[in-house]
Design an enzyme around this catalytic site. Structure first.
Site, PDB file in Angstrom:
ATOM      1  N   VAL A 188      51.178  42.773  54.321  1.00 54.26           N
ATOM      2  CA  VAL A 188      51.668  41.395  54.421  1.00 54.26           C
ATOM      3  C   VAL A 188      53.183  41.389  54.282  1.00 54.26           C
ATOM      4  CG1 VAL A 188      51.534  39.068  53.453  1.00 54.26           C
ATOM      5  CG2 VAL A 188      49.515  40.548  53.403  1.00 54.26           C
ATOM      6  N   GLY A 228      59.155  36.989  44.163  1.00 47.46           N
ATOM      7  CA  GLY A 228      57.926  37.721  44.427  1.00 47.46           C
ATOM      8  C   GLY A 228      56.658  37.066  43.934  1.00 47.46           C
ATOM      9  N   ILE A 269      67.774  37.436  50.501  1.00 45.99           N
ATOM     10  CA  ILE A 269      69.220  37.647  50.562  1.00 45.99           C
ATOM     11  C   ILE A 269      69.845  37.404  49.180  1.00 45.99           C
ATOM     12  CG2 ILE A 269      69.663  37.370  53.017  1.00 45.99           C
ATOM     13  CD1 ILE A 269      69.759  34.444  50.595  1.00 45.99           C
ATOM     14  N   GLN A 271      67.317  37.831  42.742  1.00 51.69           N
ATOM     15  CA  GLN A 271      65.879  37.707  42.960  1.00 51.69           C
ATOM     16  C   GLN A 271      65.233  39.078  43.141  1.00 51.69           C
ATOM     17  OE1 GLN A 271      65.469  35.037  46.326  1.00 51.69           O
ATOM     18  NE2 GLN A 271      65.177  33.271  44.989  1.00 51.69           N
ATOM     19  N   CYS A 292      66.067  14.502  45.464  1.00 47.90           N
ATOM     20  CA  CYS A 292      65.030  15.069  46.330  1.00 47.90           C
ATOM     21  C   CYS A 292      63.662  14.495  46.005  1.00 47.90           C
ATOM     22  CB  CYS A 292      65.029  16.586  46.201  1.00 47.90           C
ATOM     23  SG  CYS A 292      66.485  17.385  46.920  1.00 47.90           S
TER      24      CYS A 292
END
Length: 387
Positions: free
Chosen positions: A174, A182, A201, A205, A357
Site C-alpha cells: 500500500v 503514519g 515533505i 513527520q 474552519c
C-alpha cells in the site's frame, strides 16, 4: 511574540472610521452579527481601525486584526458559520484579494520546488504541539463520527473505513501519498497485515513516524509525490490533495495511475469547495497552508478522465466541524505548556484557524470527500460500503 497594540497604517480620521464602521455593520446585518454586541458570535471592537482594515484587506485584514488583538469574539466558530452562510465575503473586494487570485491563476504555486514550503512552515511546527492537539494516533484529517463518542474513536473509525473501502488483504503493498506521522500505515499494518510505503515533505513527520512504526512493515520516504515510480496494490491519500493545486491535478493522477496495479484501488480523501476558484483564502495562505488550493468535484472529475473510473464518492464534510472543535479543545487544554515558546499571537492565530474552519464546514461552505478510484477495465464490481 506578544499581541501588538501599535497603530496600523490604515488607521484614519474619526469621520472616515465612522463611515467604514457603518458600511461594515450594514454588511454584517445580513448575517445577524453586531459590532460591539453582547451575543457569543458578535464582534467586540478593541481598536477603532478594524472596519477600515477589513474593507481594505478583506479576510487577510480581518484575520491579522484578530491576531493583533484588535477585536474579540467569544465564539469564532459561530461567527464564521453566520458570515459564510450570508456570503459576506462576496461584498468585500480589496485589490489585494484580486492580486492573490490572479497570481494563483497564472502561476504554478505548487511546483516540486515550492511543495516543500508547507512542510517547513506548517507540518514541521513541532511534533509535541501536534501530539497535544490530535488524537492518540496523530491523525491530522477529518474523523468519521458515526457511532463515535470521542476523537480517538472517530479517527479509528475513519481509518478502518478507508481500509474497508480499499478491501485490504494481508500481504498487499500500500502506498500512502502524504502519510503524515503514519497513522494510517500503522493502523493498516497492525489490523490488516499489509506492507506500507509513505511519502511526506515534512522531516519532522518522517522522523517521528519512523519511531511510532518501529517493528512494522512500514517505510517512510521524505520525497515529493512526483518522484514515485513503483507499483502498489492499493494507494491512499488522506488530506494531501489540497496542496497539489489545479495546475497539477492531472500530473498527480498520472503518478497514481502509474503506481497502481491494474486491478488496484485508489482512495483519495480531500477537502473541497463548492465553486471553482483560484488559490485559497489569503489569510490561510499566509499563515497556515502556503500555496494550498481546494479542488471542486468538477476539477477532480475532469482530471480523472481517461485515467480513472470513479467507483464511489462519499461526502462527510459535516464531521470536520466536530473534528476541528475537538482539536481546538485539545489545544486550549494544553496551551499552558506552549505559551512561553509559541506566544500569544500564535495562540490567537491557531484559534482563529481552527474555529474559522469549523464554521466553514458547519456552513457547508467547504466539504470533505472520499473518492474511490480504479483504472478503466478493472475486473469485478466494486462493492460500496454501507459505511
Amino acid at each position: 511574540m506578544e499581541t501588538r497594540t501599535l497603530d496600523h497604517p490604515l488607521d484614519t480620521a474619526p469621520k472616515a472610521r465612522g463611515s467604514a464602521q457603518r458600511y461594515l455593520q450594514g454588511l454584517l446585518d445580513t448575517a445577524d452579527v453586531r459590532l460591539n454586541g453582547q451575543r457569543p458570535w458578535d464582534i467586540r471592537l478593541l481598536h477603532p481601525g478594524v472596519p477600515e482594515r477589513v474593507l481594505a484587506q478583506g479576510s487577510l485584514g480581518l484575520g491579522e486584526a484578530y491576531m493583533d488583538g484588535w477585536w474579540e469574539c467569544d465564539r469564532l466558530d459561530q461567527l464564521f458559520d453566520r458570515l459564510l452562510r450570508a456570503r459576506i465575503d462576496r461584498h468585500i473586494h480589496p485589490w489585494t484579494l484580486a492580486w492573490h487570485h490572479l497570481r494563483a491563476r497564472w502561476l504554478n504555486l505548487q511546483t516540486e520546488r515550492r511543495a516543500w514550503q508547507v512542510g517547513r512552515e506548517h507540518y514541521d511546527l513541532g511534533n509535541d504541539f501536534y501530539a497535544a492537539m490530535l488524537d492518540s494516533r496523530m491523525t491530522y484529517t477529518c474523523g468519521f463520527w458515526q457511532r463515535a463518542r470521542t476523537l480517538d474513536e472517530a479517527q479509528e473509525h475513519k481509518l478502518d473505513l478507508v481500509c474497508r473501502k480499499l478491501g485490504l488483504e494481508p500481504g498487499m503493498r500500500v502506498l500512502d501519498i502524504g502519510c503524515g506521522w503514519g497513522s494510517f500505515m500503522k493502523f493498516a499494518a497492525e489490523r490488516y497485515q499489509v506492507q506500507c510505503v509513505g511519502v511526506t515533505i515534512s522531516a519532522e513527520q518522517a522522523a517521528l513516524g519512523r519511531e511510532r512504526c518501529a517493528g512494522l512493515p512500514v517505510e517512510f520516504r521524505l520525497t515529493d509525490y512526483r518522484s514515485l515510480n513503483q507499483r502498489f496494490d492499493r494507494i491512499v491519500s488522506l488530506g494531501m490533495f489540497e496542496h497539489v493545486g489545479q495546475k497539477n491535478h492531472e500530473t498527480y493522477l498520472d503518478v497514481a495511475r502509474r503506481c497502481l496495479v491494474d486491478d488496484g484501488l485508489f482512495l483519495l480523501h480531500t477537502i473541497g469547495r463548492n465553486e471553482t476558484g483560484h488559490g485559497t483564502d489569503p489569510w490561510i495562505h499566509r499563515y497556515i497552508f502556503p500555496n494550498g488550493e481546494l479542488p471542486t468535484i468538477a476539477q477532480i472529475g475532469r482530471a480523472c478522465e481517461n485515467r480513472f473510473v470513479v467507483e464511489d464518492l462519499h461526502n462527510f464534510g459535516a464531521d470536520y466541524d466536530r473534528t476541528l472543535m475537538a482539536w481546538h479543545a485539545n489545544v486550549e487544554a494544553a496551551w499552558p505548556r506552549f505559551a512561553d515558546t509559541l506566544g500569544e499571537r500564535f495562540h490567537r492565530m491557531w484559534r482563529y484557524y481552527l474555529l474559522m474552519c469549523a464554521g466553514a464546514f458547519r456552513a457547508r461552505d467547504i466539504q470533505l470527500w472520499q473518492w474511490v478510484l480504479a483504472k478503466p477495465g478493472r475486473s469485478g464490481v466494486y462493492q460500496r460500503l454501507a459505511s
